[in-house]
Design a protein around this motif. Structure first.
Motif, PDB file in Angstrom:
ATOM      1  N   ILE A  32      -3.087 122.779  -4.286  1.00 42.39           N
ATOM      2  CA  ILE A  32      -4.305 123.530  -3.995  1.00 42.39           C
ATOM      3  C   ILE A  32      -3.904 124.740  -3.170  1.00 42.39           C
ATOM      4  CG2 ILE A  32      -6.466 123.459  -2.722  1.00 42.39           C
ATOM      5  CD1 ILE A  32      -6.735 120.589  -3.671  1.00 42.39           C
ATOM      6  N   SER A  38      -9.656 127.699  -1.051  1.00 38.12           N
ATOM      7  CA  SER A  38     -10.988 127.226  -1.383  1.00 38.12           C
ATOM      8  C   SER A  38     -11.999 128.170  -0.752  1.00 38.12           C
ATOM      9  CB  SER A  38     -11.188 125.801  -0.874  1.00 38.12           C
ATOM     10  OG  SER A  38     -11.098 125.777   0.535  1.00 38.12           O
ATOM     11  N   TYR A  88     -12.438 125.732  -5.540  1.00 41.22           N
ATOM     12  CA  TYR A  88     -11.096 125.738  -5.007  1.00 41.22           C
ATOM     13  C   TYR A  88     -10.115 126.149  -6.086  1.00 41.22           C
ATOM     14  CZ  TYR A  88     -10.770 120.917  -6.808  1.00 41.22           C
ATOM     15  OH  TYR A  88     -10.786 119.801  -7.593  1.00 41.22           O
ATOM     16  N   MET A 103      -6.331 126.131  -7.617  1.00 45.66           N
ATOM     17  CA  MET A 103      -5.165 125.248  -7.617  1.00 45.66           C
ATOM     18  C   MET A 103      -4.138 125.730  -8.628  1.00 45.66           C
ATOM     19  SD  MET A 103      -7.084 122.098  -9.470  1.00 45.66           S
ATOM     20  CE  MET A 103      -8.472 122.544 -10.506  1.00 45.66           C
TER      21      MET A 103
END
Lengths: 893, 193
Positions: free
Chosen positions: A99, A102, A112, A114
């Motif tokens: 990740i 966000s 978010y 990633m």
């Protein structure tokens, strides 16, 4: 028009179009996600929509999950969501989807960003029946390793299920007659690459509600039934305080159960109450009752995971992985051997120690496999050649055996040794071995010294390298290429430690050796590396043009497509970008950074320390460009990479901290800034001399921060301290000393010591005019400050041309609307007002105000400075109504 | 991704647990049920609860289920489940409100269900499904042209200029996509039984 009863509404183009317009989802309507572009929808699921996109600040391709409205709707849960995502972003494992970021989209939905993985989830990939047991288990052990990695960092998944495990490179096969015929994963296990999704996401939901209610909350955002089948008894019971890492072990067991038997441990197709009851109280059917050909041991492992009481499960995902591997290796599994626990553990502990030793030896020998920071860019092939030579000798063998014996579990203390301790022992032992053949001793010294350097122990590194060079010089002669390589290594260390003169001398010597052998391809690369190191020195000694030229030549000369060569080229390009940046060629520098970053990510991987180095530079670039969000995202990514790869006290970590300090101070948060700088300082003093650029740099930052907080006496004090260092190390003619003098002039002029300030500025200008390139922003700022001091000394006639020239120079390099230009125009306005050229003055002041008002609030000193100049102008001009009008604008009485 | 007819999907759901089928089912019908619930005055979080209720009820009734079109349409069944779930939700909300606010007692609990609302949502469901299936059939420019010109009501000339297309191409995109949408939906409706 009513469409009721019109069952053929879609055959009439008008009616169909009317219905299409009422439909909420359309093609081509993409969310506005700050910092991201080039969005393409790739997946739509229960929780939200996943897009592929580009993160602008870092230019990388990412997957962005935008959650549905109503998911984590309250403010509190939004904050929790972001916090959990920040924690999850720290996970760095090849089998966990990373990740990056966000936040909230422009229309208020959470998202978010990633890592972008091309593949399909383990269930969609058609991976179901373990018709190849070895392959299934090997894959599964990798998944367990990744879960264990997260657990060791305090993160529990809580929603592990097949849908959350992607198989990289697999193709989704959701088709009509998907009877799960084959894996569709290619023939070999070692290429199957699982990636776990959504670590940390479930925590927010589970923590906020309890048990089944929690599951229902999860389910409203997505696959309820998918989640339920893999949820542990303690989750069903709603005893959230009992949820720990063993909860994930249960889910892993349920996944493995399904992979092997094709069925769930408990059917979810009955009355819900019954399902919940089964999960909490009833043992699942034995896997062998479904697939008789499953080995007994495998069944035992699966059932152990699925025990109702967490105490009876594998206690960690790592234990499960280890047992799976034991089974695969044909060894007895741990799950069955509780009675021989003691004996086993003992043996195991010994193995562990030996493994740790092997790792350390690996570090020693192939040291450069730990991705290395800038310290030594040496030819990896050359090194390998040396090492191969070395390894072939019995002498090295004996040396290693001796070391291993010394560190064996029987002789060593019970705890495991650190790499540092291993190095110390190795160095010590090397000193006791005068009988080693010189080429072996040189090789070992070099590797040990290099590893010390990478760990940030510069004293040991320098002395080891000196020792190696000494042996090489006496053995092979000064003109030998082996000695030349060591000269370059040592030169690089000395540069890093700020001892430029000796470093330059060594590099010149090394280059002379390679120049003799200019026909050899490999040696040309070596020559390129020397040029690269030399470019650093040019840069540090205030010769940017020479630095740029050396970097460019180095980039041309460093040829080859090995990892080491790619790394060196990337470093050379970064150096080039930084030099351009420092010369004020911002656009070109920004372009170079982004291109280099993309190249590094592609050729070396997202987690490579070089990526962190470039990100650190890019963070500084964005800070200076006042692109604060981008800066923060670059610096935090860099920090994460270093945290994982380096000692927390490594000088590079210090650099990131220092840059974070700069960022905070640029944003006006001086308290945080000082904290970062002091942390950086604490790291730097361990690695560098008192007069080192970096140590002094922090003093400068502190001075600047004091200055911005109007503690001018404090600022002048810090500047003077730094100036003393510079004069000692660089002398008065060095442009860096000159820049510092011009900086000292600012608090002096604020303190009213105008004469001294003017003297410092004129002194600085004399050096900068000749030492720096034409439109260098530092010369420009010095000019503008001199102008301002002259204004204070009631000399606007001389001030005006200086300020104007400064503004022209700034405009050549900075984007329109940069606050430096605005502040300079403010000074020019003040100057023109003093000269009685009111209309001209008004134009500049209002223009300045427009920029400053946008960037700073009305209480900021910049705003107040421009404001008071505007009022001053109208006062002189005799326009009290204007003053009244402006005073109304001011919110600060 | 290839397309599974609703009947096949239901039969897969009735058989062994098949998370893929559930995910697909969820993906397909979530918006429909949420949209329907929303039209009855429920907040987004409540709409999620309603959808959840419907899925749970469906999963329980599907065990050993064999679809028989003669026994009634799936869409009517789904509508019944949705209405039940919405009623339950409204009742819950009402009860909660009564507990904390006695004066609000006279508020209507149950609402009259709007048949047209369901049909409307159902049409939208078909359109979304069909558009999803057609995405790969048209290039991005054609899809953008369709959205801008046919859906958002931008003029053909503006659309053509913004996307670098000829006027003719814009018209073509609209009519080809509408035609394919109609064909797809017709097929979907037929398969629905």
């Amino acid at each position: 028009m009513s469409m009721r009863d019109d069952s053929k509404w879609f055959t009439d183009a008008g009616l169909l179009l009317e219905a299409v317009c009422k439909t909420s989802t359309h093609w081509g309507q993409l969310p506005d996600i700050p910092g991201y572009d080039e969005l393409v929808e790739i997946r739509r699921g229960g929780q939200g929509v996943v897009y592929r996109g580009r993160q602008r600040s870092t230019n990388r391709t990412v997957a962005i999950k935008v959650l549905l409205d109503g998911v984590y709707a309250s403010n509190v849960s939004r904050q929790r969501f972001q916090r959990e995502m920040q924690i999850a972003a720290r996970l760095r494992d090849p089998h966990i989807v990373r990740i990056y970021d966000s936040g909230v989209t422009a229309d208020g939905r959470l998202f978010y960003a990633m890592e972008y993985v091309q593949g399909a989830s383990i269930d969609c990939a058609g991976l179901k029946i373990g018709n190849n047991l070895t392959r299934t288990l090997t894959l599964f052990a990798k998944i367990c390793d990744a879960v264990q990695y997260a657990h060791q960092r305090g993160i529990i998944h809580r929603d592990l299920k097949p849908g959350n495990i992607l198989i990289e490179g697999a193709v989704a096969s959701v088709d009509d007659d998907s009877s799960h015929t084959d894996y569709g994963l290619g023939p070999r296990t070692d290429v199957v690459h699982p990636k776990i999704l959504d670590f940390g996401l479930a925590k927010v939901v589970f923590d906020e509600t309890e048990g089944v209610a929690a599951l229902t909350r999860v389910s409203q955002t997505g696959q309820f039934l998918g989640s339920l089948a893999f949820a542990s008894p303690e989750q069903i019971e709603g005893t959230s305080d009992r949820i720990d890492t063993r909860t994930d072990v249960y889910s892993l067991g349920a996944i493995l159960y399904q992979l092997l038997t094709g069925q769930l441990p408990h059917s979810v197709h009955q009355n819900l109450r019954q399902t919940l009851n089964d999960i909490t109280t009833t043992a699942p059917p034995r896997p062998r009752s479904i697939r008789a050909d499953l080995p007994n041991d495998v069944e035992t492992m699966v059932l152990r995971c699925l025990a109702k009481e967490p105490e009876r499960r594998y206690q960690t995902a790592g234990d499960l992985a280890a047992d799976i591997r034991r089974f695969l290796a044909g060894k007895p599994i741990d799950a069955k051997r509780d009675q021989t626990w003691y004996v086993l553990r003992k043996t195991l502990a010994r193995y562990k120690a030996i493994t740790a030793l092997a790792v350390v030896m690996f570090v020693l020998l192939v040291g450069y496999a730990i991705t290395m920071p800038l310290l030594y860019q040496r030819a990896r092939e050359a090194e390998r050649r040396t090492l191969e030579e070395v390894a072939s000798t019995q002498a090295l063998n004996n040396f290693l055996v001796g070391m291993l014996q010394k560190s064996s579990p029987e002789l060593a203390s019970s705890r495991e040794m650190t790499v540092r301790e291993m190095l110390d022992q190795a160095a010590e032992r090397l000193g006791e071995k005068p009988e080693l053949p010189p080429q072996v001793a040189v090789g070992i010294h070099r590797v040990i010294a290099g590893t010390y350097g990478k760990l940030g122990h510069l004293d040991e590194s320098e002395s080891g390298m000196r020792r190696a060079l000494e042996i090489a010089r006496t053995t092979f002669g000064t003109g030998d290429v082996k000695a030349a390589a060591l000269m370059r290594d040592l030169g690089e260390i000395l540069w890093y430690r700020g001892r430029f003169e000796e470093a330059e001398q060594l590099l010149t010597e090394a280059m002379a050796v390679y120049e003799h052998a200019a026909d050899d391809e490999a040696l040309r690369s070596e020559y390129g590396l020397c040029l690269f190191s030399m470019a650093h020195i040019h840069g540090s000694r205030g010769r940017p043009e020479k630095a740029v030229e050396s970097y460019r030549r180095a980039i041309d000369l460093i040829q080859g497509d090995t990892v080491a060569k790619r790394f060196q080229r990337v470093m050379a390009r970064t150096g080039l970008a930084t030099t351009l940046f420092e010369q004020g060629q911002f656009k070109e520098a920004g372009r170079q950074y982004l291109e280099t970053l993309a190249e590094a990510r592609e050729k070396l991987g997202d987690d490579h320390a070089v990526v962190a180095t470039i990100l650190t530079h890019l963070g500084r670039y964005h800070t200076e460009m006042e692109e604060f969000d981008e800066a923060e995202s670059c610096l935090s990514e860099a920090m994460e990479i270093y945290r994982k790869r380096l000692d927390p006290k490594h000088a590079r970590v210090g650099t990131v901290l220092a840059r974070l300090g700069n960022l905070k101070s640029s944003q006006g948060d001086f308290e945080s800034a000082e904290r970062f700088w002091r942390d950086a300082q604490a790291i730097y003093v361990r690695s560098f001399d008192e007069d080192h650029e970096k140590v002094v740099g922090i003093k400068l930052n502190l001075a600047q921060s004091r200055e911005m907080q109007k503690d001018y006496a404090g600022a002048a004090r810090e500047y003077r301290l730094a100036l003393e260092s510079y004069r000692r190390r660089l002398g008065d003619k060095d442009p860096r000393t000159a820049i510092l003098r011009s900086k000292l002039a600012i608090p002096l002029s604020e303190l009213g010591e105008l004469e001294e300030a003017e003297e410092e500025l004129r002194g600085a200008l004399a050096v900068l005019n000749t030492a720096l390139s034409e439109n260098d922003p530092r010369t420009a700022k010095t000019l503008i400050w001199l102008g301002r001091v002259l204004l204070k000394r009631q000399n606007p006639e001389e001030a005006e041309p200086m300020i104007r020239r400064g503004i022209d120079m700034l405009k050549a390099g900075l984007p329109a609307g940069h606050s430096w230009v605005a502040l300079a125009e403010n000074a020019l306005g003040e100057c023109l007002a003093l000269l009685g050229r009111y209309e001209e003055a008004e134009t500049y002041l209002l223009r300045s105000w427009k920029v400053i008002e946008m960037r700073y609030d009305s209480t900021h000193e910049f705003s107040r400075a421009v404001f008071s100049n505007i009022c001053g102008l109208y006062e002189r001009w005799g326009k009290p109504d204007k003053i009244a009008e402006w005073c109304e604008k001011s919110t600060d009485p | 991704m290839s397309y599974t007819t609703p009947i096949r999907l239901l039969n897969r759901l009735a058989g062994d647990i098949d998370p893929t089928a559930w995910a697909e089912f969820h993906r397909r019908y979530l918006d429909l049920i949420r949209g329907f619930a929303h039209r009855h005055g429920l907040q987004p979080a409540d709409c999620d609860d309603v959808a959840q209720d419907v899925f749970v009820a469906l999963s329980q009734s599907l065990s050993g289920f064999q679809y028989d079109p003669k026994k009634g349409k799936f869409r009517s069944y789904l509508k019944t489940l949705a209405i039940r779930a919405i009623n339950r939700k409204l009742r819950q909300k009402y009860e909660r409100r009564v507990q904390c606010d006695i004066e609000d007692e006279q508020n209507e609990v149950s609402c009259t269900f709007d048949g047209e609302a369901w049909e409307d949502e159902w049409r939208q469901y078909h359109i979304r499904l069909a558009m999803g299936r057609l995405t790969g059939e048209f290039n991005e420019r054609d899809r953008m042209a369709f959205t801008q010109y046919a859906v958002l009501g931008q003029s053909a000339a503006e659309t053509a200029e913004a996307l670098g297309m000829s006027l003719d191409q814009v018209y073509q995109a609209k009519s080809r996509i509408l035609k394919r949408l109609a064909e797809r939906i017709s097929q979907q409706v037929e398969e629905e039984g």
